[in-house]
Design a protein around this motif. Structure first.
Motif, PDB file in Angstrom:
ATOM      1  N   VAL A  20       0.996  -1.376  -0.008  1.00 54.42           N
ATOM      2  CA  VAL A  20       0.024   0.073   0.087  1.00 54.42           C
ATOM      3  C   VAL A  20       0.702   1.283  -0.029  1.00 54.42           C
ATOM      4  O   VAL A  20       1.964   1.201   0.647  1.00 54.42           O
ATOM      5  N   TYR A  21       0.345   2.048  -0.777  1.00 52.24           N
ATOM      6  CA  TYR A  21       1.452   3.327  -1.042  1.00 52.24           C
ATOM      7  C   TYR A  21       0.490   4.783  -0.583  1.00 52.24           C
ATOM      8  O   TYR A  21      -0.644   4.775  -0.728  1.00 52.24           O
ATOM      9  N   PHE A  22       1.205   5.616  -0.122  1.00 48.76           N
ATOM     10  CA  PHE A  22       0.777   6.763   0.487  1.00 48.76           C
ATOM     11  C   PHE A  22       1.474   8.247  -0.173  1.00 48.76           C
ATOM     12  O   PHE A  22       2.652   8.021  -0.382  1.00 48.76           O
ATOM     13  N   ALA A  23       0.755   9.384  -0.299  1.00 51.19           N
ATOM     14  CA  ALA A  23       1.431  10.572  -0.644  1.00 51.19           C
ATOM     15  C   ALA A  23       2.072  10.322  -2.047  1.00 51.19           C
ATOM     16  O   ALA A  23       1.282   9.834  -2.957  1.00 51.19           O
ATOM     17  N   TRP A  24       3.045  11.230  -1.962  1.00 49.13           N
ATOM     18  CA  TRP A  24       3.927  11.165  -3.263  1.00 49.13           C
ATOM     19  C   TRP A  24       4.337   9.747  -3.687  1.00 49.13           C
ATOM     20  O   TRP A  24       4.432   9.556  -4.999  1.00 49.13           O
ATOM     21  N   ARG A  26       2.535   6.993  -3.622  1.00 51.02           N
ATOM     22  CA  ARG A  26       1.376   6.491  -4.219  1.00 51.02           C
ATOM     23  C   ARG A  26       1.289   7.365  -5.718  1.00 51.02           C
ATOM     24  O   ARG A  26       0.946   6.558  -6.659  1.00 51.02           O
ATOM     25  N   GLU A  27       1.432   8.312  -5.781  1.00 46.75           N
ATOM     26  CA  GLU A  27       0.996   9.215  -6.956  1.00 46.75           C
ATOM     27  C   GLU A  27       1.933   8.858  -7.821  1.00 46.75           C
ATOM     28  O   GLU A  27       1.973   8.632  -9.050  1.00 46.75           O
ATOM     29  N   GLY A  91       3.263  -0.993   3.716  1.00 47.98           N
ATOM     30  CA  GLY A  91       2.943   0.161   3.474  1.00 47.98           C
ATOM     31  C   GLY A  91       4.253   0.866   3.312  1.00 47.98           C
ATOM     32  O   GLY A  91       5.288   0.980   3.716  1.00 47.98           O
ATOM     33  N   PHE A  93       5.708   4.833   2.256  1.00 49.26           N
ATOM     34  CA  PHE A  93       5.307   6.428   2.254  1.00 49.26           C
ATOM     35  C   PHE A  93       6.383   7.379   2.562  1.00 49.26           C
ATOM     36  O   PHE A  93       7.419   6.963   3.005  1.00 49.26           O
ATOM     37  N   PRO A  95       8.398  10.725   4.524  1.00 48.20           N
ATOM     38  CA  PRO A  95       8.115  11.057   6.045  1.00 48.20           C
ATOM     39  C   PRO A  95       6.965  11.838   6.159  1.00 48.20           C
ATOM     40  O   PRO A  95       6.236  12.480   5.419  1.00 48.20           O
ATOM     41  N   MET A  96       6.435  11.390   7.551  1.00 46.59           N
ATOM     42  CA  MET A  96       5.175  12.055   7.847  1.00 46.59           C
ATOM     43  C   MET A  96       4.845  13.198   8.166  1.00 46.59           C
ATOM     44  O   MET A  96       5.887  14.178   8.807  1.00 46.59           O
ATOM     45  N   THR A  97       3.841  14.070   7.855  1.00 45.64           N
ATOM     46  CA  THR A  97       3.814  15.554   8.068  1.00 45.64           C
ATOM     47  C   THR A  97       2.254  15.794   8.626  1.00 45.64           C
ATOM     48  O   THR A  97       1.929  16.705   8.252  1.00 45.64           O
TER      49      THR A  97
ATOM     50  N   GLU B  53      -3.923  13.233   3.986  1.00 41.86           N
ATOM     51  CA  GLU B  53      -3.927  11.895   3.630  1.00 41.86           C
ATOM     52  C   GLU B  53      -3.633  10.985   4.717  1.00 41.86           C
ATOM     53  O   GLU B  53      -2.663  11.600   5.642  1.00 41.86           O
ATOM     54  N   TRP B 138       3.022  18.171  -2.014  1.00 45.94           N
ATOM     55  CA  TRP B 138       2.958  17.614  -0.671  1.00 45.94           C
ATOM     56  C   TRP B 138       4.040  18.718   0.307  1.00 45.94           C
ATOM     57  O   TRP B 138       5.043  18.875  -0.081  1.00 45.94           O
TER      58      TRP B 138
END
Lengths: 99, 161
Positions: A20-24, A26-27, A91, A93, A95-97, B53, B138
């Protein structure tokens, strides 16, 4: 680490996992998630990132600097030298923001 | 005493006064409540909205782990952490962290600890939506966010009382 570090993977050739991919990430990869059969040569988180990177242009773009990518094994943060073990969902992704 | 942190990840807004009432109800030993709320700013008028997200399932779990660490470290009677996802416009709430204790220091420290870890360890990402509706990209993680975590490991034990 223990001497059993690589043991769980030797018997699981071409094991299917959900990525599973998130943020950039995923894009750039272009899909939110996918099922992939991992070759037995992919043992650690770092192995996975380098293997995925070779899968095409989107992956290459997303994982150009694999060291910045954060990885979670079944919803738990994992370091890059950790073995994937029996993780079913992985997963990837940036770094979280949040907050 | 073990407490059960209240963790919510939701699209809807929250009511801070209501969350304080809920956290303190039935706890006459609580003498201090600290709340932190993170609000969407407009970056000098250039920002129309943030698109938040998250990683469903992991987000709740990661915040809960952080809350349990805070509960282990400080004598807290209540912890609440709420994080929104989806589109949030300037002036709207993004996140709420609440820590309640008998005395103020544990409540202040617990809330700061929760917020510092939530920023770097909870799987949320912010995308900027510009005034003209275009994708502003982002938000980059800040090094100062990681540095903020170091003060909690360097000073292990100082806040216990």
């Amino acid at each position: 680490m223990t001497i059993f570090e690589q043991a769980p993977n030797t018997s699981s050739t071409n094991r299917p996992v959900k990525l599973v991919y998130f943020a950039w990430v995923r894009e750039r990869i272009g899909v939110p998630q996918e099922e992939i059969a991992l070759p037995s040569s992919v043992v650690t988180v770092r192995d996975l990132l380098h293997w995925l990177k070779e899968r095409g242009e989107g992956y290459e773009h997303a994982l150009q600097f694999p060291e910045v990518i954060r990885v979670a094994l079944d919803h738990e943060h994992a370091e890059h030298d950790e073995p994937l073990g029996d993780a079913r969902e992985i997963g990837l992704f940036p770094p979280m923001t949040g907050g | 005493m073990t407490i059960k942190p209240v963790i919510r990840v939701q699209a809807n807004d929250f009511d801070i006064a209501r969350e304080i009432e809920l956290a303190t109800a039935g706890h006459p030993e609580i003498g201090a409540v600290v709340t932190f709320s993170g609000i969407c700013r407009d970056d000098g008028g250039s920002l129309a909205a943030l698109e938040l997200e998250h990683y469903p399932g992991m987000a709740e779990r990661a915040i809960n782990e952080i809350a349990l660490q805070a509960a282990e470290r400080w004598p807290l009677q209540a912890i609440t952490a709420i994080h929104r996802y989806g589109r949030v416009t300037p002036g709207e709430n993004i996140v709420l962290v609440l820590a309640a204790s008998a005395h103020r220091q544990a409540a202040f420290d617990g809330a700061a600890f929760l917020m510092d870890f939530l920023k770097s360890k909870a799987p949320f990402w912010k995308k900027l939506i510009a005034r003209d509706g275009s994708d502003g990209g982002w938000v980059d993680a800040k090094e100062s966010d990681d540095e903020a975590l170091q003060r909690w490991s360097a000073a292990e034990g100082f806040e216990r009382s």
